[in-house]
Design an enzyme around this catalytic site. Sequence first.
Site, short mmCIF file in Angstrom:
data_model
loop_
_atom_site.label_atom_id
_atom_site.label_comp_id
_atom_site.label_asym_id
_atom_site.label_seq_id
_atom_site.Cartn_x
_atom_site.Cartn_y
_atom_site.Cartn_z
N ASP A 141 -4.92 -8.40 -3.50
CA ASP A 141 -5.44 -8.07 -2.08
C ASP A 141 -6.31 -8.62 -1.74
OD1 ASP A 141 -5.44 -7.03 0.22
OD2 ASP A 141 -4.86 -5.22 -0.19
N HIS A 155 1.27 -1.11 0.25
CA HIS A 155 -0.20 0.38 -0.14
C HIS A 155 0.58 0.78 0.21
CE1 HIS A 155 -3.53 -3.11 0.57
NE2 HIS A 155 -2.55 -3.44 1.81
C1 NGQ Z 1 -4.97 -7.97 5.50
N1 NGQ Z 1 -6.23 -6.04 4.65
O1 NGQ Z 1 -3.90 -8.38 6.79
O2 NGQ Z 1 -5.99 -8.88 5.42
C2 NGQ Z 1 -5.37 -6.92 5.98
C3 NGQ Z 1 -6.66 -6.09 6.76
C4 NGQ Z 1 -5.54 -5.45 9.17
C5 NGQ Z 1 -6.03 -4.81 4.00
N2 NGQ Z 1 -5.16 -4.38 5.25
C6 NGQ Z 1 -6.13 -6.43 8.64
N3 NGQ Z 1 -5.99 -4.45 3.33
O3 NGQ Z 1 -4.86 -4.95 7.94
O4 NGQ Z 1 -5.46 -6.04 9.66
ZN ZN Z 2 -2.92 -6.87 2.87
#
Ligand code: NGQ
Ligand code: ZN
Length: 453
Positions: A320, A269
């Site tokens: 993602d 990101h």
């Molecule tokens: C993830 N996803 O690890 O799947 C994360 C969400 C987090 C994104 N950051 C969980 N898009 O970041 O704590």
């Molecule tokens: Zn991720």
Amino acid sequence: MPAFVFDHAWLPQGWARDVAVSVEGGMIAAIDAGGDAGGAGERIHGAALPGLANLHCHSFQRGMAGLSERRGPGDDTFWTWREVMYRFLGALTPDDVEAIAAFAYMEMIEGGFTSVGEFHYLHHDVDGRPYGDIGEMAARVVAAAVASGIGLTLLPSFYANGGFAGAAPLPGQRRFINDVERFHRLLERTRAIAARTPGTVVGIAPHSLRAVTPEALRAVVAAAATGPIHIHAAEQAREVDDCLAVLGARPVEWLLANFALDRRWCLIHATHMNEAETRALAASGAVAGLCPLTEASLGDGIFPGAPYLAGGGRFGIGTDSNIDIHAAGELRQLEYSQRLAARARNVLTLREGESTGERLYAQACAGGAQALARPQGAIAVGRRADFVVLDRDDPDLAGDPAHWLDAYVFVGGRRMIDKVIVGGERLVERGRHAARARIAGRYRAVVARLAAL
Ligand code: NGQ
Ligand code: ZN
């Protein structure tokens, strides 16, 4: 030694006609533009692009695509989406994870990706205890990749805390959690499992500065002498504020100050960067792992694309959350978000007359290959024989090849994909994966079972 003769192929120097490519052990052994491989090659009526790497994926999230698009109570944000996601993953068995991943990987191949970086954190059973084999879930991810034929870089995620300052995990995070010692056992086991499938690369993925303390991050990075290092950074404004409060610096700033970010690193990101961070990350040699469709879906914000590219920054793209698995769609969203923010056009190019589609595709190929430590990303000797072949009969490819990448990225997208060849093997014909019926049938049963819970 299979050989293909493509009507057209996009070589590093540009489009060429009648490109004969011979393949040995899944790799490109020779290229003869304007040749016919001694007449031995199979003629492919199409326009071949190098296969793209999908550098960031949480495959299980494919199973909740479409299930978080209803307004929740109060403000709906990334953080409320995350609660829905935690509830969803609380029900998944290893069989479910394998079936969902196989389906997502199959869609990736159909959608123009030939490899995937699985940022894998769903390690343990629902009560947070490791499975009898601590690498059970890693083995399921590898099995899914094998079933689909996609190239895999497996990035076991180190997730220790529920938030900044070593906060205790939330109940919904139980399945992710390891301390440093157990993570190293998991990593060792993952390497052993991956070694059974040639071509599988293993790296590490400390989840985020939210999920690991500085000391634990240092320990895990120090123990990984080689291989990719991926970490989520600066995706949400709240993460930046919390990081400033606890670590005294912004996430990307803190990483730059505390680690020698180099070619091994991929910052996922990197949405919220100030000018100094943007400049320094661009000069570091690390890759920014951009996930434009997910970043739009989750309301993350807009990456500082123009200054980053002007500073020589490298990027690749990831799917993602897998809300819509589509290589061309990711690149289009990347450029369109920039246009909306800048109120301008063709923002991510550097020179007058340059094709935006060509620049985005070439950079994403190079950045993805670097971030996943995979020999792909160009139709060149020594690279993997991965090709995304566009349909020569598509009306939007009837004109000058100078516009074909723009037509693919901005106009036709996955509709134009006819064949996909991975490691010399033809996996997709007429846009459909050879194992689609079997893989989709298994996935459908999982969706139905989860809906009935
Ligand atoms: C993830 N996803 O690890 O799947 C994360 C969400 C987090 C994104 N950051 C969980 N898009 O970041 O704590
Ligand atoms: Zn991720």
